[in-house]
Design a protein around this motif. Sequence first.
Motif, mmCIF file in Angstrom:
data_model
loop_
_atom_site.group_PDB
_atom_site.id
_atom_site.type_symbol
_atom_site.label_atom_id
_atom_site.label_comp_id
_atom_site.label_asym_id
_atom_site.label_seq_id
_atom_site.Cartn_x
_atom_site.Cartn_y
_atom_site.Cartn_z
ATOM 1 N N ASP A 110 55.715 37.267 31.068
ATOM 2 C CA ASP A 110 54.884 36.086 31.302
ATOM 3 C C ASP A 110 54.315 36.039 32.713
ATOM 4 O O ASP A 110 53.273 35.442 32.953
ATOM 5 C CB ASP A 110 55.700 34.804 31.050
ATOM 6 C CG ASP A 110 55.984 34.623 29.570
ATOM 7 O OD1 ASP A 110 55.298 35.276 28.753
ATOM 8 O OD2 ASP A 110 56.881 33.839 29.239
ATOM 9 N N ASP A 111 55.014 36.669 33.632
ATOM 10 C CA ASP A 111 54.576 36.595 35.033
ATOM 11 C C ASP A 111 53.621 37.716 35.420
ATOM 12 O O ASP A 111 53.190 37.790 36.571
ATOM 13 C CB ASP A 111 55.805 36.615 35.953
ATOM 14 C CG ASP A 111 56.622 35.339 35.814
ATOM 15 O OD1 ASP A 111 56.040 34.311 35.435
ATOM 16 O OD2 ASP A 111 57.840 35.379 36.080
ATOM 17 N N ILE A 112 53.313 38.597 34.491
ATOM 18 C CA ILE A 112 52.356 39.656 34.781
ATOM 19 C C ILE A 112 50.952 39.074 34.751
ATOM 20 O O ILE A 112 50.579 38.399 33.795
ATOM 21 C CB ILE A 112 52.489 40.809 33.759
ATOM 22 C CG1 ILE A 112 53.896 41.416 33.841
ATOM 23 C CG2 ILE A 112 51.431 41.878 34.006
ATOM 24 C CD1 ILE A 112 54.159 42.492 32.811
ATOM 25 N N THR A 113 50.188 39.300 35.828
ATOM 26 C CA THR A 113 48.833 38.740 35.909
ATOM 27 C C THR A 113 47.793 39.847 35.922
ATOM 28 O O THR A 113 48.079 40.978 36.318
ATOM 29 C CB THR A 113 48.655 37.908 37.188
ATOM 30 O OG1 THR A 113 48.724 38.795 38.319
ATOM 31 C CG2 THR A 113 49.712 36.840 37.308
ATOM 32 N N LEU A 114 46.602 39.481 35.486
ATOM 33 C CA LEU A 114 45.498 40.442 35.477
ATOM 34 C C LEU A 114 45.197 40.940 36.885
ATOM 35 O O LEU A 114 45.066 42.150 37.124
ATOM 36 C CB LEU A 114 44.245 39.795 34.866
ATOM 37 C CG LEU A 114 42.993 40.662 34.858
ATOM 38 C CD1 LEU A 114 43.203 41.914 34.021
ATOM 39 C CD2 LEU A 114 41.796 39.881 34.365
ATOM 40 N N SER A 115 45.115 40.010 37.822
ATOM 41 C CA SER A 115 44.818 40.406 39.202
ATOM 42 C C SER A 115 45.903 41.308 39.769
ATOM 43 O O SER A 115 45.607 42.247 40.513
ATOM 44 C CB SER A 115 44.644 39.167 40.082
ATOM 45 O OG SER A 115 43.382 38.579 39.835
ATOM 46 N N GLY A 116 47.136 41.013 39.425
ATOM 47 C CA GLY A 116 48.231 41.869 39.881
ATOM 48 C C GLY A 116 48.082 43.283 39.360
ATOM 49 O O GLY A 116 48.256 44.253 40.107
ATOM 50 N N LEU A 117 47.736 43.405 38.087
ATOM 51 C CA LEU A 117 47.553 44.731 37.497
ATOM 52 C C LEU A 117 46.378 45.453 38.145
ATOM 53 O O LEU A 117 46.476 46.629 38.519
ATOM 54 C CB LEU A 117 47.304 44.616 35.990
ATOM 55 C CG LEU A 117 48.438 44.057 35.126
ATOM 56 C CD1 LEU A 117 48.081 44.183 33.661
ATOM 57 C CD2 LEU A 117 49.747 44.758 35.421
ATOM 58 N N LEU A 118 45.261 44.750 38.299
ATOM 59 C CA LEU A 118 44.070 45.385 38.875
ATOM 60 C C LEU A 118 44.334 45.814 40.309
ATOM 61 O O LEU A 118 43.922 46.899 40.731
ATOM 62 C CB LEU A 118 42.887 44.424 38.811
ATOM 63 C CG LEU A 118 42.350 44.102 37.417
ATOM 64 C CD1 LEU A 118 41.197 43.129 37.489
ATOM 65 C CD2 LEU A 118 41.950 45.371 36.687
ATOM 66 N N GLU A 119 45.024 44.960 41.041
ATOM 67 C CA GLU A 119 45.330 45.295 42.428
ATOM 68 C C GLU A 119 46.209 46.536 42.493
ATOM 69 O O GLU A 119 45.992 47.418 43.325
ATOM 70 C CB GLU A 119 46.025 44.104 43.083
ATOM 71 C CG GLU A 119 45.808 44.036 44.579
ATOM 72 C CD GLU A 119 46.322 42.726 45.146
ATOM 73 O OE1 GLU A 119 45.974 41.656 44.587
ATOM 74 O OE2 GLU A 119 47.082 42.761 46.136
ATOM 75 N N ALA A 120 47.171 46.599 41.606
ATOM 76 C CA ALA A 120 48.056 47.769 41.592
ATOM 77 C C ALA A 120 47.287 49.030 41.212
ATOM 78 O O ALA A 120 47.504 50.101 41.778
ATOM 79 C CB ALA A 120 49.212 47.534 40.624
ATOM 80 N N LEU A 121 46.364 48.905 40.282
ATOM 81 C CA LEU A 121 45.639 50.080 39.794
ATOM 82 C C LEU A 121 44.426 50.421 40.656
ATOM 83 O O LEU A 121 43.815 51.477 40.474
ATOM 84 C CB LEU A 121 45.193 49.852 38.351
ATOM 85 C CG LEU A 121 46.343 49.775 37.352
ATOM 86 C CD1 LEU A 121 45.830 49.467 35.954
ATOM 87 C CD2 LEU A 121 47.128 51.078 37.349
ATOM 88 N N ALA A 122 44.078 49.550 41.580
ATOM 89 C CA ALA A 122 42.903 49.786 42.415
ATOM 90 C C ALA A 122 43.136 50.929 43.401
ATOM 91 O O ALA A 122 42.188 51.526 43.895
ATOM 92 C CB ALA A 122 42.514 48.512 43.170
ATOM 93 N N ASP A 123 44.375 51.218 43.676
ATOM 94 C CA ASP A 123 44.668 52.338 44.561
ATOM 95 C C ASP A 123 44.667 53.641 43.758
ATOM 96 O O ASP A 123 45.390 53.760 42.761
ATOM 97 C CB ASP A 123 46.037 52.135 45.231
ATOM 98 C CG ASP A 123 46.352 53.243 46.215
ATOM 99 O OD1 ASP A 123 46.144 53.033 47.414
ATOM 100 O OD2 ASP A 123 46.804 54.326 45.758
ATOM 101 N N PRO A 124 43.870 54.613 44.181
ATOM 102 C CA PRO A 124 43.730 55.860 43.416
ATOM 103 C C PRO A 124 45.052 56.580 43.190
ATOM 104 O O PRO A 124 45.290 57.126 42.112
ATOM 105 C CB PRO A 124 42.793 56.707 44.287
ATOM 106 C CG PRO A 124 42.045 55.735 45.113
ATOM 107 C CD PRO A 124 42.990 54.602 45.364
#
Lengths: 103, 103
Positions: free
Chosen positions: A10-24
């Motif tokens: 429930d605490d997983i957020t879209l922005s959190g995922l994108l931020e994590a994946l934004a680093d190559p």
Amino acid sequence: MVRFVHPSKDDITLSGLLEALADPLRLKILKTLIEQKGFLSCCQSAPCPKIAKSTLSNHFRILRESGLIRMSKKGVENHSVVRLEEINEKFPGLLKAILKHAD
Amino acid sequence: MVRFVHPSKDDITLSGLLEALADPLRLKILKTLIEQKGFLSCCQSAPCPKIAKSTLSNHFRILRESGLIRMSKKGVENHSVVRLEEINEKFPGLLKAILKHAD
DNA sequence: ACGGTAGTTCAATAATATAGAACTATTGAA
DNA sequence: TTCAATAGTTCTATATTATTGAACTACCGT
């Protein structure tokens, strides 16, 4: 004993995922983890010999805190596995769409 | 006269897009731009009265340099439009998959 | 020409990332 | 059980990046 803290689904957020994946590098690590379908240690899943291990440790922390991976200590190593089902339930199609275009 | 520099379609990268979209405010701006289907000015497309305009200007620069939007000066305003076709050609399904889960 | 609007650029500060060094925990061997 | 090696974490310092207010530029309407 290191006890890792993971966010609940429930605490997983879209922005959190994108931020994590934004680093190559983190994106590459995640891709490696999924393709190998195994429980890889940090060094195994990071295709980068030059990077400092403290930096790598930090990248895994970010992946873990974003909810992308689950880590557990197995002996002297950390084993990481991608939380595919949970992320697909919460954000259907997201991971697939991103990873499809990763390298 | 301000002449904006935009990356060509070939120079748009996945990491660049993810990095631009990893910021919640930028994601919201992009969503607004797409939903309104118009040429919005910066202030119109940013649903955030509190943020400094220099910060906002910087966010639009990042969106532009990532290749997500095209900006043009119309009178005293900037008009921004999302580069949907180009991004969909280069990364099919990506934007849709991300925006589907945005707020 | 003047004031107002919309935005950019600059300079200072705040927040974040990187990496080396020291530390911890586990394993395997002497 | 002591020792060295491995795999990672944590700490500290430094480098990079983000945010902001202030000053500046460009354009419009009067």
